[in-house]
Design an enzyme around this catalytic site. Structure first.
Site, PDB file in Angstrom:
ATOM      1  N   GLY A   1      -9.139 -15.301  -9.749  1.00 32.98           N
ATOM      2  CA  GLY A   1      -7.939 -15.652 -10.531  1.00 32.98           C
ATOM      3  C   GLY A   1      -7.110 -14.485 -11.034  1.00 32.98           C
ATOM      4  O   GLY A   1      -6.393 -14.616 -12.025  1.00 32.98           O
ATOM      5  N   GLY A   2      -7.186 -13.349 -10.339  1.00 28.51           N
ATOM      6  CA  GLY A   2      -6.374 -12.196 -10.734  1.00 28.51           C
ATOM      7  C   GLY A   2      -4.887 -12.551 -10.844  1.00 28.51           C
ATOM      8  O   GLY A   2      -4.205 -12.152 -11.801  1.00 28.51           O
TER       9      GLY A   2
ATOM     10  N   SER B   1     -10.608  -8.196  -6.048  1.00 26.44           N
ATOM     11  CA  SER B   1      -9.494  -8.702  -6.840  1.00 26.44           C
ATOM     12  C   SER B   1      -8.369  -7.666  -6.950  1.00 26.44           C
ATOM     13  O   SER B   1      -8.263  -6.771  -6.109  1.00 26.44           O
ATOM     14  CB  SER B   1     -10.010  -9.126  -8.214  1.00 26.44           C
ATOM     15  OG  SER B   1      -9.007  -9.816  -8.918  1.00 26.44           O
TER      16      SER B   1
ATOM     17  N   ILE C   1      -7.646 -22.538   4.004  1.00 21.05           N
ATOM     18  CA  ILE C   1      -6.194 -22.691   3.982  1.00 21.05           C
ATOM     19  C   ILE C   1      -5.666 -23.237   5.311  1.00 21.05           C
ATOM     20  O   ILE C   1      -4.730 -24.039   5.329  1.00 21.05           O
ATOM     21  CB  ILE C   1      -5.548 -21.344   3.584  1.00 21.05           C
ATOM     22  CG1 ILE C   1      -5.791 -21.131   2.081  1.00 21.05           C
ATOM     23  CG2 ILE C   1      -4.057 -21.299   3.913  1.00 21.05           C
ATOM     24  CD1 ILE C   1      -5.586 -19.736   1.572  1.00 21.05           C
ATOM     25  N   GLU C   2      -6.321 -22.845   6.418  1.00 21.96           N
ATOM     26  CA  GLU C   2      -5.898 -23.355   7.737  1.00 21.96           C
ATOM     27  C   GLU C   2      -5.956 -24.879   7.809  1.00 21.96           C
ATOM     28  O   GLU C   2      -5.297 -25.495   8.634  1.00 21.96           O
ATOM     29  CB  GLU C   2      -6.800 -22.856   8.872  1.00 21.96           C
ATOM     30  CG  GLU C   2      -7.018 -21.409   9.021  1.00 21.96           C
ATOM     31  CD  GLU C   2      -8.102 -20.848   8.127  1.00 21.96           C
ATOM     32  OE1 GLU C   2      -7.984 -20.974   6.894  1.00 21.96           O
ATOM     33  OE2 GLU C   2      -9.049 -20.262   8.656  1.00 21.96           O
TER      34      GLU C   2
ATOM     35  N   CYS D   1      -8.042  -8.612   3.371  1.00 25.73           N
ATOM     36  CA  CYS D   1      -7.451  -7.332   3.752  1.00 25.73           C
ATOM     37  C   CYS D   1      -8.192  -6.656   4.900  1.00 25.73           C
ATOM     38  O   CYS D   1      -7.695  -5.706   5.482  1.00 25.73           O
ATOM     39  CB  CYS D   1      -7.430  -6.410   2.541  1.00 25.73           C
ATOM     40  SG  CYS D   1      -9.059  -6.151   1.840  1.00 25.73           S
TER      41      CYS D   1
ATOM     42  N   SER E   1      -3.078 -13.254  -2.032  1.00 29.99           N
ATOM     43  CA  SER E   1      -3.655 -12.002  -1.553  1.00 29.99           C
ATOM     44  C   SER E   1      -4.599 -12.318  -0.408  1.00 29.99           C
ATOM     45  O   SER E   1      -5.790 -12.513  -0.626  1.00 29.99           O
ATOM     46  CB  SER E   1      -4.371 -11.237  -2.661  1.00 29.99           C
ATOM     47  OG  SER E   1      -4.825 -12.086  -3.685  1.00 29.99           O
TER      48      SER E   1
HETATM   49  C1  LIG Z   1      -8.642 -10.320  -1.330  1.00 27.41           C
HETATM   50  S1  LIG Z   1      -9.487 -11.692  -1.974  1.00 27.41           S
HETATM   51  C2  LIG Z   1      -8.355 -12.299  -3.171  1.00 27.41           C
HETATM   52  C3  LIG Z   1      -8.831 -12.118  -4.545  1.00 27.41           C
HETATM   53  C4  LIG Z   1      -8.021 -12.737  -5.640  1.00 27.41           C
HETATM   54  N1  LIG Z   1      -6.628 -12.361  -5.661  1.00 27.41           N
HETATM   55  C5  LIG Z   1      -8.669 -12.372  -6.952  1.00 27.41           C
HETATM   56  O1  LIG Z   1      -8.008 -12.016  -7.886  1.00 27.41           O
HETATM   57  O2  LIG Z   1      -9.893 -12.444  -7.008  1.00 27.41           O
HETATM   58  C6  LIG Z   1      -9.336 -12.872  -0.688  1.00 27.41           C
HETATM   59  C7  LIG Z   1      -9.901 -14.243  -1.026  1.00 27.41           C
HETATM   60  O3  LIG Z   1      -9.481 -15.155  -0.009  1.00 27.41           O
HETATM   61  C8  LIG Z   1     -10.509 -16.060   0.259  1.00 27.41           C
HETATM   62  N2  LIG Z   1     -10.248 -16.531   1.628  1.00 27.41           N
HETATM   63  C9  LIG Z   1     -10.283 -15.784   2.757  1.00 27.41           C
HETATM   64  N3  LIG Z   1      -9.926 -16.523   3.806  1.00 27.41           N
HETATM   65  C10 LIG Z   1      -9.656 -17.770   3.336  1.00 27.41           C
HETATM   66  C11 LIG Z   1      -9.241 -18.972   3.961  1.00 27.41           C
HETATM   67  N4  LIG Z   1      -9.030 -19.015   5.257  1.00 27.41           N
HETATM   68  N5  LIG Z   1      -9.063 -20.059   3.177  1.00 27.41           N
HETATM   69  C12 LIG Z   1      -9.281 -20.002   1.853  1.00 27.41           C
HETATM   70  N6  LIG Z   1      -9.668 -18.880   1.218  1.00 27.41           N
HETATM   71  C13 LIG Z   1      -9.868 -17.778   1.950  1.00 27.41           C
HETATM   72  C14 LIG Z   1     -11.776 -15.252   0.092  1.00 27.41           C
HETATM   73  O4  LIG Z   1     -12.848 -16.115  -0.221  1.00 27.41           O
HETATM   74  C15 LIG Z   1     -11.419 -14.318  -1.061  1.00 27.41           C
HETATM   75  O5  LIG Z   1     -11.812 -14.853  -2.290  1.00 27.41           O
END
Ligand SMILES: C[S@@+](CC[C@H](N)C(=O)[O-])C[C@H]1O[C@@H](n2cnc3c(N)ncnc32)[C@H](O)[C@@H]1O
Ligand SMILES: *[C@@H]1O[C@H](CO)[C@@H](O)[C@H](O)[C@H]1NC(C)=O
Ligand SMILES: *[C@@H]1O[C@H](CO)[C@@H](O)[C@H](O)[C@H]1NC(C)=O
Ligand SMILES: *[C@@H]1O[C@H](CO)[C@@H](O)[C@H](O)[C@H]1NC(C)=O
Length: 377
Positions: free
Chosen positions: A14-15, A362, A57-58, A79, A76
């Protein structure tokens, strides 16, 4: 001002949600989406009233998105496809699929969101994914700004250089002919433009050539650290530390094995320093390039420990290193350095190791809050 309806994609812990709060913009997060069970548990713990979708999300349809009727997307994406230590497979990496899915749906939404903010690692700016993103946004009629920002530019003693894109829709014809802010008007300036080092996020701490002094550190490294510590626009590490009575020191001290093996690779800071290196998800488990450690005994001079250390016997080496009383930053302290407010907490049963992991994934809340303010202004 009516509150904005926000969609938080890849919500993690939740950042983005904390950045919204910090920005002071009136909002309502209408859905947060993530598939990671640990991250979701932490999100739920802190935002029990926000609808959290435990889905990929897909798998989300155009219809699902239309029903949410949001004004803003914060995201986000993973990466790893864009980091230099990864393979940089970019859009060929299956982890980019979900972003491509979003870009596919965006132009077809019954109502385009007015605002979009995306965060990613340095390296994303060169990707095909970014090219595709920018092209899609332009075609939809968004005005775009891109930034490379590190928290040091907002006074936080932590390096975390990241790519940000903010996009604002320009639906109504702009009648007053006021120009869009040029990038030079930006609130936050790119702080560094050097290429990315071997770590994923340590460009400011990048190793430069030159003679090693002691501690495998070159004169240039040492000078850069001195310069950072003299930058009074940045706060001191101690402003982000927990009260010492509240830290179970034993739990966070570097074990002898780690000291003996990795002493030369540690990035050591004192409470009075105005710098620390980026905390990554391996913090507390791996040493090299995962984040700084804290020197707790100030009476010991660093140089007296490290000069000629490699000529010492193991025993002497350990005796010397123990004098510094080196410890890891606690997850709470890492969260502080990442701009998380006091109200943020972990459910009690989440192991320390996992706390570091999710924090490492995050973002810096204060940096993103400023960008959100700039976006909606
Ligand atoms: C870089 S982190 C983002 C962190 C977030 N902004 C935070 O503050 O913690 C990427 C996040 O995307 C999620 N994620 C990656 N691919 C995803 C997908 N296809 N569908 C849903 N969530 C996904 C991962 O589980 C991860 O928690
Ligand atoms: C979230 O989804 C995953 C996989 O689809 C599942 O294993 C997990 O139990 C779900 N968690 C919750 C809290 O529903
Ligand atoms: C990456 O992009 C930056 C500017 O965003 C540019 O200066 C640099 O040359 C690019 N690097 C590569 C490998 O394309
Ligand atoms: C959740 O993320 C952590 C790293 O942040 C990772 O170690 C763990 O395997 C992930 N769990 C799932 C179910 O994806």
């Amino acid at each position: 001002m009516e509150s904005l309806r926000v969609l938080e994609l890849y919500s993690g812990i939740g950042g983005m949600h904390y950045a919204l709060k910090e920005s002071g913009v009136p909002v309502q997060v209408v859905a947060a989406i993530d598939i990671n069970t640990t991250a979701n548990e932490i999100y739920k713990h802190n935002f029990p009233d926000t609808p959290l979708w435990n889905k990929t999300i897909e798998g989300i349809t155009l219809n699902d998105f239309n029903k949410l009727s949001f004004d803003m997307i914060l995201m986000s994406p993973p990466c790893q496809p864009f980091t230099r230590i990864g393979l940089q497979r970019d859009i060929a990496d299956p982890r980019t699929k979900s972003l491509l899915h979003i870009l596919d749906l965006l132009p077809r939404l019954s109502r385009l969101p007015r605002f979009i903010l995306l965060e990613n690692v340095k390296g994303f700016e060169n990707s095909s994914a970014r090219e595709h993103l920018v092209k899609t946004l332009m075609e939809c009629g968004y005005t775009i700004q891109e930034f490379m920002v590190s928290p040091t530019s907002v006074g936080i003693p932590n390096s975390r250089l990241r790519y940000y894109l903010i996009a604002k829709i320009s639906t109504e014809k702009i009648s007053d002919a006021s120009p869009h802010p040029a990038e030079s008007d930006s609130l936050v300036e790119p702080s560094v433009s050097s290429p990315l080092g071997p770590g994923t996020c340590l460009p400011e701490e990048e190793k430069h050539g030159g003679e090693a002094l002691y501690k495998l550190e070159t004169a240039k490294d040492a000078q850069r650290k001195i310069n950072q510590n003299n930058d009074l626009s940045v706060k001191q590490i101690q402003d982000f530390m927990e009260p010492q009575m509240e830290v179970n020191m034993e739990h966070y001290l570097l074990p002898p094995k780690t000291l003996l093996r990795y002493a030369m690779l540690l990035d050591i800071v004192r409470p009075t320093c105005r710098r620390s290196v980026c905390f990554t998800k391996g913090y507390g488990r791996y040493v090299e390039g995962t984040g700084s450690v804290l020197q707790c005994c100030m009476e010991t001079e660093m140089e007296s420990v490290f000069r000629g250390l490699d000529q010492c016997s193991e025993e002497e080496k350990l005796q010397r290193l123990l004098k510094l009383k080196l410890r890891y930053f606690t997850p709470r302290e890492v969260a502080n350095l990442m701009g998380f407010p006091k109200s943020f907490s972990f459910p009690e049963h989440i192991p320390t190791k996992h706390q570091y992991k999710v924090l490492g994934n995050s973002l810096n809340v204060v940096v993103v809050a400023k960008l959100i303010q700039q976006l909606v202004s």
